[in-house]
Design a protein around this motif. Structure first.
Motif, PDB file in Angstrom:
ATOM      1  N   LYS A   1       0.934  -1.155  -0.131  1.00 37.05           N
ATOM      2  CA  LYS A   1      -0.244   0.070  -0.046  1.00 37.05           C
ATOM      3  C   LYS A   1       0.838   1.094   0.105  1.00 37.05           C
ATOM      4  N   VAL A   2       0.432   2.227  -0.604  1.00 41.69           N
ATOM      5  CA  VAL A   2       1.021   3.546  -0.754  1.00 41.69           C
ATOM      6  C   VAL A   2       0.054   4.513  -0.176  1.00 41.69           C
TER       7      VAL A   2
ATOM      8  N   ALA B   1       2.790  -5.726 -14.711  1.00 42.24           N
ATOM      9  CA  ALA B   1       3.819  -6.147 -15.223  1.00 42.24           C
ATOM     10  C   ALA B   1       5.053  -6.351 -14.418  1.00 42.24           C
ATOM     11  N   VAL B   2       5.885  -7.066 -14.996  1.00 43.66           N
ATOM     12  CA  VAL B   2       7.332  -7.175 -14.222  1.00 43.66           C
ATOM     13  C   VAL B   2       8.440  -6.901 -15.109  1.00 43.66           C
TER      14      VAL B   2
ATOM     15  N   GLY C   1       3.034  -1.427 -11.165  1.00 40.38           N
ATOM     16  CA  GLY C   1       1.722  -1.711 -10.908  1.00 40.38           C
ATOM     17  C   GLY C   1       0.874  -0.205 -10.836  1.00 40.38           C
ATOM     18  N   VAL C   2      -0.342  -0.218 -10.593  1.00 39.34           N
ATOM     19  CA  VAL C   2      -0.971   1.039 -10.511  1.00 39.34           C
ATOM     20  C   VAL C   2      -1.559   1.015  -9.063  1.00 39.34           C
TER      21      VAL C   2
ATOM     22  N   VAL D   1       6.786   1.809  -9.434  1.00 36.93           N
ATOM     23  CA  VAL D   1       7.757   0.611  -9.880  1.00 36.93           C
ATOM     24  C   VAL D   1       8.303   0.394  -8.602  1.00 36.93           C
ATOM     25  N   LEU D   2       8.192  -0.839  -8.187  1.00 38.96           N
ATOM     26  CA  LEU D   2       8.739  -1.560  -6.758  1.00 38.96           C
ATOM     27  C   LEU D   2       9.775  -2.376  -7.327  1.00 38.96           C
TER      28      LEU D   2
END
Length: 155
Positions: free
Chosen positions: A110-111, A124-125, A132-133, A150-151
């Motif tokens: 979570k952000v 996507a990776v 992610g969104v 982007v993580l």
């Protein structure tokens, strides 16, 4: 286009291998260079797995409680599975599988933004990065103007 692999199901690649999972099955397979198939892992949905007898229209209420694989996102050291609740439901649950130690857990990153905790839904990776969104916990993703995240996934 021939053989026993149903191509309408989920297929993904990490650039080295091709993976597929039958949409209503629970096993992830790797397709080798010689087109032989190996079982990699089994995703045990237990009583929440779709069964062939569930597809009788008279049992459509059961569909709301079952899970199916929506997508496979393979990276170098991990794989993300996106599960969809219901046959055509709007609830998605991401899980992450560590290829190195064979661990499997729910992905819940979570952000905080403007006082609200927003979930990151993987799409996507690349390498060991997950793209992610942001999605509000109770709302759909704003598809016209999504916030990308982007993580980097660390071991």
């Amino acid at each position: 286009r021939t053989g026993d692999i149903p191509f309408f199901n989920n297929i993904a690649t990490d650039g080295k291998s091709v993976f597929y999972k039958e949409e209503m099955g629970q096993t992830l397979y790797a397709i080798k260079d010689d087109f032989s198939v190996d079982s990699l892992c089994s995703l045990d949905f237990g009583k929440y797995a779709f069964k062939s007898e569930d597809f009788e229209f008279s049992k459509s209420e059961i569909w709301k409680e079952r899970y199916r694989l929506q997508n496979i996102l393979p990276a170098e050291d991990f794989m993300v599975f996106i599960l969809q609740k219901g046959l055509i439901g709007e609830e998605f649950e991401p899980y992450i599988w560590n290829r190195n130690d064979n661990t499997f857990c729910r992905f819940e990153y979570k952000v905080s933004l403007k006082g609200e905790n927003l979930l990151v839904l993987p799409y996507a990776v690349s390498g060991n990065k997950l793209i992610g969104v942001l999605a509000a916990s109770e709302e759909e993703i704003e598809s016209d103007n999504p916030v990308l995240v982007v993580l980097e996934v660390n071991e």
